[in-house]
Design an enzyme around this catalytic site. Sequence first.
Site, PDB file in Angstrom:
ATOM      1  N   SER A  32       0.844  -1.188   0.000  1.00  0.00           N
ATOM      2  CA  SER A  32       0.000   0.000   0.000  1.00  0.00           C
ATOM      3  C   SER A  32       0.889   1.252   0.000  1.00  0.00           C
ATOM      4  O   SER A  32       1.953   1.247   0.614  1.00  0.00           O
ATOM      5  CB  SER A  32      -0.872  -0.038   1.269  1.00  0.00           C
ATOM      6  OG  SER A  32      -1.938   0.868   1.175  1.00  0.00           O
ATOM      7  N   PRO A  33       0.444   2.321  -0.680  1.00  0.00           N
ATOM      8  CA  PRO A  33       1.274   3.529  -0.700  1.00  0.00           C
ATOM      9  C   PRO A  33       1.369   4.139   0.689  1.00  0.00           C
ATOM     10  O   PRO A  33       0.350   4.324   1.356  1.00  0.00           O
ATOM     11  CB  PRO A  33       0.515   4.461  -1.657  1.00  0.00           C
ATOM     12  CG  PRO A  33      -0.903   3.973  -1.626  1.00  0.00           C
ATOM     13  CD  PRO A  33      -0.822   2.499  -1.398  1.00  0.00           C
ATOM     14  N   CYS A  35       3.449   7.385   2.595  1.00  0.00           N
ATOM     15  CA  CYS A  35       4.399   8.502   2.587  1.00  0.00           C
ATOM     16  C   CYS A  35       5.530   8.236   3.568  1.00  0.00           C
ATOM     17  O   CYS A  35       5.279   7.829   4.704  1.00  0.00           O
ATOM     18  CB  CYS A  35       3.707   9.787   3.032  1.00  0.00           C
ATOM     19  SG  CYS A  35       2.667  10.476   1.770  1.00  0.00           S
ATOM     20  N   GLN A 111       1.782   6.156  -7.003  1.00  0.00           N
ATOM     21  CA  GLN A 111       0.525   6.845  -6.700  1.00  0.00           C
ATOM     22  C   GLN A 111       0.686   8.331  -7.023  1.00  0.00           C
ATOM     23  O   GLN A 111       1.474   9.026  -6.385  1.00  0.00           O
ATOM     24  CB  GLN A 111       0.159   6.680  -5.226  1.00  0.00           C
ATOM     25  CG  GLN A 111      -1.209   7.279  -4.909  1.00  0.00           C
ATOM     26  CD  GLN A 111      -1.566   7.203  -3.434  1.00  0.00           C
ATOM     27  OE1 GLN A 111      -0.825   7.685  -2.582  1.00  0.00           O
ATOM     28  NE2 GLN A 111      -2.702   6.581  -3.128  1.00  0.00           N
ATOM     29  N   TYR A 195      -7.828  14.200  -0.291  1.00  0.00           N
ATOM     30  CA  TYR A 195      -7.007  15.032  -1.178  1.00  0.00           C
ATOM     31  C   TYR A 195      -7.871  15.588  -2.320  1.00  0.00           C
ATOM     32  O   TYR A 195      -9.084  15.377  -2.348  1.00  0.00           O
ATOM     33  CB  TYR A 195      -5.777  14.252  -1.652  1.00  0.00           C
ATOM     34  CG  TYR A 195      -4.936  13.815  -0.469  1.00  0.00           C
ATOM     35  CD1 TYR A 195      -4.324  14.771   0.352  1.00  0.00           C
ATOM     36  CD2 TYR A 195      -4.813  12.476  -0.115  1.00  0.00           C
ATOM     37  CE1 TYR A 195      -3.604  14.393   1.482  1.00  0.00           C
ATOM     38  CE2 TYR A 195      -4.081  12.092   1.014  1.00  0.00           C
ATOM     39  CZ  TYR A 195      -3.487  13.049   1.809  1.00  0.00           C
ATOM     40  OH  TYR A 195      -2.781  12.688   2.928  1.00  0.00           O
ATOM     41  N   ARG A 243      -7.252   4.798  -6.444  1.00  0.00           N
ATOM     42  CA  ARG A 243      -7.618   4.487  -5.058  1.00  0.00           C
ATOM     43  C   ARG A 243      -8.796   5.362  -4.679  1.00  0.00           C
ATOM     44  O   ARG A 243      -8.783   6.571  -4.882  1.00  0.00           O
ATOM     45  CB  ARG A 243      -6.438   4.723  -4.111  1.00  0.00           C
ATOM     46  CG  ARG A 243      -6.808   4.571  -2.659  1.00  0.00           C
ATOM     47  CD  ARG A 243      -5.624   4.565  -1.721  1.00  0.00           C
ATOM     48  NE  ARG A 243      -5.220   3.199  -1.414  1.00  0.00           N
ATOM     49  CZ  ARG A 243      -4.483   2.857  -0.348  1.00  0.00           C
ATOM     50  NH1 ARG A 243      -4.024   3.772   0.476  1.00  0.00           N
ATOM     51  NH2 ARG A 243      -4.178   1.594  -0.124  1.00  0.00           N
ATOM     52  N   GLY A 340      -0.381  -2.307   4.306  1.00  0.00           N
ATOM     53  CA  GLY A 340       0.294  -1.082   4.706  1.00  0.00           C
ATOM     54  C   GLY A 340       1.185  -1.277   5.912  1.00  0.00           C
ATOM     55  O   GLY A 340       2.329  -1.715   5.805  1.00  0.00           O
ATOM     56  N   ARG A 341       0.620  -0.996   7.097  1.00  0.00           N
ATOM     57  CA  ARG A 341       1.467  -0.967   8.293  1.00  0.00           C
ATOM     58  C   ARG A 341       2.128  -2.303   8.600  1.00  0.00           C
ATOM     59  O   ARG A 341       3.243  -2.325   9.131  1.00  0.00           O
ATOM     60  CB  ARG A 341       0.637  -0.468   9.484  1.00  0.00           C
ATOM     61  CG  ARG A 341       0.301   1.006   9.365  1.00  0.00           C
ATOM     62  CD  ARG A 341      -0.838   1.416  10.257  1.00  0.00           C
ATOM     63  NE  ARG A 341      -2.080   0.742   9.882  1.00  0.00           N
ATOM     64  CZ  ARG A 341      -3.235   0.902  10.507  1.00  0.00           C
ATOM     65  NH1 ARG A 341      -3.314   1.698  11.553  1.00  0.00           N
ATOM     66  NH2 ARG A 341      -4.320   0.271  10.086  1.00  0.00           N
TER      67      ARG A 341
HETATM   68  C1  LIG Z   1       2.916   6.296   7.458  1.00  0.00           C
HETATM   69  C2  LIG Z   1       1.742   6.170   6.552  1.00  0.00           C
HETATM   70  C3  LIG Z   1       1.727   6.861   5.355  1.00  0.00           C
HETATM   71  C4  LIG Z   1       0.653   6.733   4.476  1.00  0.00           C
HETATM   72  N1  LIG Z   1       0.689   7.361   3.253  1.00  0.00           N
HETATM   73  C5  LIG Z   1      -0.283   7.118   2.345  1.00  0.00           C
HETATM   74  C6  LIG Z   1      -0.153   7.583   1.008  1.00  0.00           C
HETATM   75  O1  LIG Z   1       0.858   8.173   0.610  1.00  0.00           O
HETATM   76  N2  LIG Z   1      -1.180   7.316   0.161  1.00  0.00           N
HETATM   77  C7  LIG Z   1      -2.295   6.615   0.542  1.00  0.00           C
HETATM   78  O2  LIG Z   1      -3.192   6.409  -0.269  1.00  0.00           O
HETATM   79  N3  LIG Z   1      -2.408   6.114   1.790  1.00  0.00           N
HETATM   80  C8  LIG Z   1      -1.430   6.334   2.686  1.00  0.00           C
HETATM   81  N4  LIG Z   1      -1.505   5.750   3.912  1.00  0.00           N
HETATM   82  C9  LIG Z   1      -2.610   4.810   4.190  1.00  0.00           C
HETATM   83  C10 LIG Z   1      -2.146   3.373   3.895  1.00  0.00           C
HETATM   84  O3  LIG Z   1      -1.814   3.209   2.529  1.00  0.00           O
HETATM   85  C11 LIG Z   1      -3.258   2.367   4.235  1.00  0.00           C
HETATM   86  O4  LIG Z   1      -4.373   2.633   3.438  1.00  0.00           O
HETATM   87  C12 LIG Z   1      -3.652   2.414   5.710  1.00  0.00           C
HETATM   88  O5  LIG Z   1      -2.503   2.432   6.533  1.00  0.00           O
HETATM   89  C13 LIG Z   1      -4.555   1.231   6.095  1.00  0.00           C
HETATM   90  O6  LIG Z   1      -3.944   0.018   5.721  1.00  0.00           O
HETATM   91  P1  LIG Z   1      -3.113  -0.892   6.810  1.00  0.00           P
HETATM   92  O7  LIG Z   1      -4.067  -1.218   7.913  1.00  0.00           O
HETATM   93  O8  LIG Z   1      -2.663  -2.095   6.028  1.00  0.00           O
HETATM   94  O9  LIG Z   1      -1.963  -0.061   7.292  1.00  0.00           O
HETATM   95  C14 LIG Z   1      -0.453   5.911   4.828  1.00  0.00           C
HETATM   96  C15 LIG Z   1      -0.433   5.223   6.050  1.00  0.00           C
HETATM   97  C16 LIG Z   1       0.644   5.334   6.901  1.00  0.00           C
HETATM   98  C17 LIG Z   1       0.644   4.534   8.180  1.00  0.00           C
END
Ligand SMILES: Cc1cc2nc3c(=O)[nH]c(=O)nc-3n(C[C@H](O)[C@H](O)[C@H](O)COP(=O)(O)O)c2cc1C
Length: 375
Positions: A32-33, A35, A111, A195, A243, A340-341
């Site tokens: 997952s994207p 930042c 992304q 956004y 997304r 993601g995390r």
């Molecule tokens: C540090 C961090 C940065 C993130 N940056 C983005 C991002 O650049 N683009 C985006 O669509 N979501 C972003 N997210 C959301 C994650 O992509 C993801 O959708 C969210 O953490 C839930 O998924 P997870 O439970 O697997 O972490 C970010 C999340 C975290 C924790």
Amino acid sequence: MTTDNHSTLFSPLTIAAPDGPGLTLRNRTILSPMCQYAVTKHDGVATDWHLQHYGAMAAGGFGMLTIESTGVNPVGRISPNDLGMYSDEQVDAHRRLVSFAHAQGAAVAVQLNHAGGRASGNPWLADSHGGSAPIEDGGWQTVGMTDQSIAKGYRPTTKLDKAGLAEIVQDFADAARQADEAGYDAIQIHAAHGYLLHQSLSPLTNTRTDEYGGSEENRFRLTREVVDAVRAAWPATKPLGIRISATDWVEGGLDIDVTARLMRDLVRHHGINWVDVSSGGLVNTPLQPSGPGFHAILGAQMKRALADTDATVSVVGGISSPEQAETMLRTKQVDAVSIGRAAMRNPHWPAIAAARLGVPRENIPAAPQYWRAEW
Ligand SMILES: Cc1cc2nc3c(=O)[nH]c(=O)nc-3n(C[C@H](O)[C@H](O)[C@H](O)COP(=O)(O)O)c2cc1C
């Protein structure tokens, strides 16, 4: 747990493209994207941090990486420390990430984003809590669908007129061309998490009265224009993704019926091949639910809405158990999972998941350098 040594999660997946065979991923795990706020010079150029971070994820076995939110112009970056896709130097740095990930067997998507009123944010690192970055710390005046602040702590935006919106559409197209030059396999347009595109889609934030606001048709207009411009600039042999926040979790906001209608149109008539389902993120709205697989139902609803198309549907949110991910795929709730995390905690999540699901050792997607780790 599988018993037959065959895992759906670790079977290949082809994401269709308008022309040619599409893009085949070695498995159905997608990073997952996220930042990294690791651009040190405020110039949008990826650093060694990005190389090691994404490199580890590629070596750890992901089928595809989605590189974090990348601004299509300087004003559209989420924070001064975010990546950009509008200079040759940025393209060269992206190319280095892509080529390393390709050497590890991972496909790579980027992304592309314009953060609108949530641009120029404080990077959410350590002791920072969002809101606008002060001008003296590299912040800037932001632009948006209205002249209002998008949320507490964010400065009011300069309202975009038609010419301003058209420039942003063009910036998305230019960024797509540069993403192709950098070697990316897919693009994910960011239309979620509060956004610019989400701001334009949701009636909660888009109070315009011109042809970009009001009716559903009008609120969909900017996203459709961006998708069309990117699709025209991006090779027809490569998949185009988006997304979406499938719901705002607020009465009167976006819900799955509305967003599924938009996705059906974008898939059937505008060249979208991959839909990644998330939710929420309009900053002043209530916190979204959390917990294991918290978006699974939304992913399944979106998949059902797109069942008569060849679009790939992935879902993100609280996926950390290999068994849960395997079940979601076996029961055809979605085609792929975005992680993601769990990947930040462990960049080798896919290789470890494969071992736990009983995938034969020779098919565990670990880098050969790590074969002796006894998976
Ligand atoms: C540090 C961090 C940065 C993130 N940056 C983005 C991002 O650049 N683009 C985006 O669509 N979501 C972003 N997210 C959301 C994650 O992509 C993801 O959708 C969210 O953490 C839930 O998924 P997870 O439970 O697997 O972490 C970010 C999340 C975290 C924790």
